[in-house]
Design a protein around this motif. Structure first.
Motif, PDB file in Angstrom:
ATOM      1  N   VAL A 153       0.867  -1.169   0.000  1.00  0.00           N
ATOM      2  CA  VAL A 153       0.000   0.000   0.000  1.00  0.00           C
ATOM      3  C   VAL A 153       0.903   1.217   0.000  1.00  0.00           C
ATOM      4  CG1 VAL A 153      -1.838   1.269   1.190  1.00  0.00           C
ATOM      5  CG2 VAL A 153      -1.748  -1.229   1.355  1.00  0.00           C
ATOM      6  N   GLY A 154       0.682   2.105  -0.950  1.00  0.00           N
ATOM      7  CA  GLY A 154       1.487   3.316  -1.024  1.00  0.00           C
ATOM      8  C   GLY A 154       0.610   4.522  -1.257  1.00  0.00           C
ATOM      9  N   SER A 155       1.202   5.675  -1.158  1.00  0.00           N
ATOM     10  CA  SER A 155       0.484   6.922  -1.354  1.00  0.00           C
ATOM     11  C   SER A 155       1.169   7.705  -2.465  1.00  0.00           C
ATOM     12  CB  SER A 155       0.491   7.714  -0.053  1.00  0.00           C
ATOM     13  OG  SER A 155      -0.218   8.913  -0.215  1.00  0.00           O
ATOM     14  N   LEU A 156       0.367   8.230  -3.393  1.00  0.00           N
ATOM     15  CA  LEU A 156       0.878   9.032  -4.499  1.00  0.00           C
ATOM     16  C   LEU A 156      -0.037  10.225  -4.668  1.00  0.00           C
ATOM     17  CD1 LEU A 156       2.895   9.330  -6.883  1.00  0.00           C
ATOM     18  CD2 LEU A 156       1.283   8.014  -8.255  1.00  0.00           C
ATOM     19  N   LYS A 157       0.517  11.414  -4.518  1.00  0.00           N
ATOM     20  CA  LYS A 157      -0.249  12.656  -4.640  1.00  0.00           C
ATOM     21  C   LYS A 157      -1.474  12.651  -3.727  1.00  0.00           C
ATOM     22  CE  LYS A 157       1.135  13.553  -9.381  1.00  0.00           C
ATOM     23  NZ  LYS A 157       0.693  13.807 -10.740  1.00  0.00           N
ATOM     24  N   GLY A 158      -1.304  12.131  -2.521  1.00  0.00           N
ATOM     25  CA  GLY A 158      -2.386  12.135  -1.538  1.00  0.00           C
ATOM     26  C   GLY A 158      -3.423  11.048  -1.703  1.00  0.00           C
ATOM     27  N   HIS A 159      -3.255  10.159  -2.670  1.00  0.00           N
ATOM     28  CA  HIS A 159      -4.203   9.065  -2.885  1.00  0.00           C
ATOM     29  C   HIS A 159      -3.517   7.744  -2.599  1.00  0.00           C
ATOM     30  CE1 HIS A 159      -7.062  11.790  -4.754  1.00  0.00           C
ATOM     31  NE2 HIS A 159      -6.049  12.287  -5.453  1.00  0.00           N
ATOM     32  N   GLU A 160      -4.234   6.864  -1.910  1.00  0.00           N
ATOM     33  CA  GLU A 160      -3.671   5.552  -1.605  1.00  0.00           C
ATOM     34  C   GLU A 160      -3.865   4.602  -2.777  1.00  0.00           C
ATOM     35  OE1 GLU A 160      -4.342   3.996   2.342  1.00  0.00           O
ATOM     36  OE2 GLU A 160      -2.552   5.205   2.649  1.00  0.00           O
ATOM     37  N   LEU A 161      -2.863   3.774  -3.004  1.00  0.00           N
ATOM     38  CA  LEU A 161      -2.882   2.777  -4.068  1.00  0.00           C
ATOM     39  C   LEU A 161      -2.477   1.443  -3.474  1.00  0.00           C
ATOM     40  CD1 LEU A 161      -2.927   1.920  -7.115  1.00  0.00           C
ATOM     41  CD2 LEU A 161      -0.508   2.541  -7.163  1.00  0.00           C
ATOM     42  N   ILE A 162      -3.295   0.430  -3.719  1.00  0.00           N
ATOM     43  CA  ILE A 162      -2.974  -0.930  -3.292  1.00  0.00           C
ATOM     44  C   ILE A 162      -2.323  -1.632  -4.478  1.00  0.00           C
ATOM     45  CG2 ILE A 162      -3.914  -3.171  -2.595  1.00  0.00           C
ATOM     46  CD1 ILE A 162      -6.192  -1.630  -1.231  1.00  0.00           C
ATOM     47  N   ILE A 163      -1.232  -2.326  -4.219  1.00  0.00           N
ATOM     48  CA  ILE A 163      -0.572  -3.118  -5.260  1.00  0.00           C
ATOM     49  C   ILE A 163      -0.595  -4.576  -4.814  1.00  0.00           C
ATOM     50  CG2 ILE A 163       1.556  -3.552  -6.533  1.00  0.00           C
ATOM     51  CD1 ILE A 163       2.251  -0.583  -6.054  1.00  0.00           C
ATOM     52  N   GLU A 164      -1.215  -5.401  -5.624  1.00  0.00           N
ATOM     53  CA  GLU A 164      -1.256  -6.832  -5.383  1.00  0.00           C
ATOM     54  C   GLU A 164      -0.249  -7.483  -6.312  1.00  0.00           C
ATOM     55  OE1 GLU A 164      -2.832  -8.613  -3.129  1.00  0.00           O
ATOM     56  OE2 GLU A 164      -3.966  -6.943  -2.266  1.00  0.00           O
ATOM     57  N   VAL A 165       0.510  -8.431  -5.782  1.00  0.00           N
ATOM     58  CA  VAL A 165       1.534  -9.122  -6.566  1.00  0.00           C
ATOM     59  C   VAL A 165       1.033 -10.521  -6.881  1.00  0.00           C
ATOM     60  CG1 VAL A 165       3.916  -9.921  -6.598  1.00  0.00           C
ATOM     61  CG2 VAL A 165       3.348  -7.766  -5.452  1.00  0.00           C
ATOM     62  N   LYS A 166       0.944 -10.813  -8.173  1.00  0.00           N
ATOM     63  CA  LYS A 166       0.476 -12.129  -8.631  1.00  0.00           C
ATOM     64  C   LYS A 166       1.686 -13.006  -8.921  1.00  0.00           C
ATOM     65  CE  LYS A 166      -1.957 -14.205 -12.524  1.00  0.00           C
ATOM     66  NZ  LYS A 166      -2.671 -13.900 -13.767  1.00  0.00           N
ATOM     67  N   VAL A 167       1.765 -14.136  -8.219  1.00  0.00           N
ATOM     68  CA  VAL A 167       2.832 -15.094  -8.483  1.00  0.00           C
ATOM     69  C   VAL A 167       2.215 -16.440  -8.827  1.00  0.00           C
ATOM     70  CG1 VAL A 167       4.873 -16.259  -7.572  1.00  0.00           C
ATOM     71  CG2 VAL A 167       4.456 -13.876  -6.993  1.00  0.00           C
ATOM     72  N   THR A 168       1.386 -16.979  -7.936  1.00  0.00           N
ATOM     73  CA  THR A 168       0.752 -18.265  -8.216  1.00  0.00           C
ATOM     74  C   THR A 168      -0.714 -18.120  -8.604  1.00  0.00           C
ATOM     75  OG1 THR A 168       0.235 -18.565  -5.873  1.00  0.00           O
ATOM     76  CG2 THR A 168       2.293 -19.544  -6.692  1.00  0.00           C
ATOM     77  N   HIS A 169      -1.381 -17.085  -8.108  1.00  0.00           N
ATOM     78  CA  HIS A 169      -2.788 -16.863  -8.454  1.00  0.00           C
ATOM     79  C   HIS A 169      -3.104 -15.373  -8.330  1.00  0.00           C
ATOM     80  CE1 HIS A 169      -2.678 -17.394  -4.094  1.00  0.00           C
ATOM     81  NE2 HIS A 169      -3.714 -16.598  -4.048  1.00  0.00           N
ATOM     82  N   GLY A 170      -4.128 -14.955  -9.073  1.00  0.00           N
ATOM     83  CA  GLY A 170      -4.532 -13.556  -9.056  1.00  0.00           C
ATOM     84  C   GLY A 170      -5.343 -13.213  -7.820  1.00  0.00           C
ATOM     85  N   CYS A 171      -5.672 -11.968  -7.717  1.00  0.00           N
ATOM     86  CA  CYS A 171      -6.451 -11.459  -6.595  1.00  0.00           C
ATOM     87  C   CYS A 171      -7.891 -11.987  -6.702  1.00  0.00           C
ATOM     88  CB  CYS A 171      -6.431  -9.931  -6.653  1.00  0.00           C
ATOM     89  SG  CYS A 171      -7.017  -9.118  -5.179  1.00  0.00           S
ATOM     90  N   PRO A 172      -8.433 -12.587  -5.644  1.00  0.00           N
ATOM     91  CA  PRO A 172      -9.788 -13.139  -5.718  1.00  0.00           C
ATOM     92  C   PRO A 172     -10.856 -12.043  -5.835  1.00  0.00           C
ATOM     93  CG  PRO A 172      -8.880 -13.432  -3.517  1.00  0.00           C
ATOM     94  CD  PRO A 172      -7.801 -12.844  -4.358  1.00  0.00           C
ATOM     95  N   ALA A 173     -11.970 -12.396  -6.465  1.00  0.00           N
ATOM     96  CA  ALA A 173     -13.051 -11.440  -6.727  1.00  0.00           C
ATOM     97  C   ALA A 173     -13.592 -10.801  -5.455  1.00  0.00           C
ATOM     98  CB  ALA A 173     -14.174 -12.133  -7.494  1.00  0.00           C
ATOM     99  N   ASN A 174     -13.710 -11.569  -4.365  1.00  0.00           N
ATOM    100  CA  ASN A 174     -14.263 -10.990  -3.128  1.00  0.00           C
ATOM    101  C   ASN A 174     -13.327  -9.940  -2.530  1.00  0.00           C
ATOM    102  OD1 ASN A 174     -12.422 -13.018  -2.403  1.00  0.00           O
ATOM    103  ND2 ASN A 174     -13.563 -13.585  -0.559  1.00  0.00           N
ATOM    104  N   LYS A 175     -12.036 -10.105  -2.706  1.00  0.00           N
ATOM    105  CA  LYS A 175     -11.064  -9.123  -2.234  1.00  0.00           C
ATOM    106  C   LYS A 175     -11.161  -7.846  -3.068  1.00  0.00           C
ATOM    107  CE  LYS A 175      -6.148  -9.069  -0.919  1.00  0.00           C
ATOM    108  NZ  LYS A 175      -4.894  -9.841  -0.992  1.00  0.00           N
ATOM    109  N   ILE A 176     -11.296  -8.007  -4.384  1.00  0.00           N
ATOM    110  CA  ILE A 176     -11.445  -6.856  -5.278  1.00  0.00           C
ATOM    111  C   ILE A 176     -12.721  -6.089  -4.940  1.00  0.00           C
ATOM    112  CG2 ILE A 176     -11.736  -6.125  -7.683  1.00  0.00           C
ATOM    113  CD1 ILE A 176     -10.092  -8.641  -8.460  1.00  0.00           C
ATOM    114  N   ARG A 177     -13.828  -6.818  -4.703  1.00  0.00           N
ATOM    115  CA  ARG A 177     -15.093  -6.155  -4.337  1.00  0.00           C
ATOM    116  C   ARG A 177     -14.941  -5.357  -3.047  1.00  0.00           C
ATOM    117  NH1 ARG A 177     -17.419 -10.802  -6.315  1.00  0.00           N
ATOM    118  NH2 ARG A 177     -17.441 -11.780  -4.272  1.00  0.00           N
TER     119      ARG A 177
END
Length: 149
Positions: free
Chosen positions: A20-44
């Motif tokens: 989780v980082g901040s750029l120009k006052g806005h937070e951005l979450i970065i998910e790293v995909k190695v074995t599987h992508g981010c699940p739909a419930n987490k994205i929701r």
């Protein structure tokens, strides 16, 4: 520009965000995909909190050296927007590309440098920073791997 400060493994909406980082006052979450992508419930859950989430696909670089992995994270790995704050539509996912494909900098070369950014500053910017500078609202078609609408 850099994301700062960057926090790791932070709990948000009952899920653990990779970065989780901040750029120009806005937070951005970065998910790293190695074995599987981010699940739909987490994205929701992130979308419900009006968060922007970017996924970096490091699966092709699983056995890379530390230097190659750093290069992949910063420049070569495919990136996908999973959700964008402000209710903006998520750009369509790009066609799969092979690691080490066409250089992202060359793909961005067709887009004009904003007049408020110097030539030197433009040359030093990362691909994500250039995409944000050229298209801050996500309305243009960005022909860079992972940033098409």
């Amino acid at each position: 520009m850099q994301l700062a400060p960057v926090r790791t493994e932070e709990r948000i909406a009952g899920f653990r965000a990779d970065l989780v980082g901040s750029l120009k006052g806005h937070e951005l979450i970065i998910e790293v995909k190695v074995t599987h992508g981010c699940p739909a419930n987490k994205i929701r859950a992130y979308r419900d909190l009006n968060m922007s989430v970017l996924e970096i696909d490091l699966a092709p670089f699983r056995y890379a050296t530390a230097d190659d992995l750093r290069e992949a994270v910063l420049k070569r790995a495919t990136r996908y927007w999973l959700c964008l704050s402000g209710g903006r539509d998520v750009p369509r996912q790009p066609a799969p590309t092979k690691p080490g494909g066409i250089d992202q900098q060359r793909k961005l070369s067709g887009f004009a440098r904003p007049k408020n950014i110097s030539q030197r500053e433009w040359a030093e910017m990362s691909t994500l920073e250039k995409v944000t500078a050229v298209d801050p609202d996500g309305r243009l078609t960005i022909k860079s791997r992972g940033y098409r609408s």
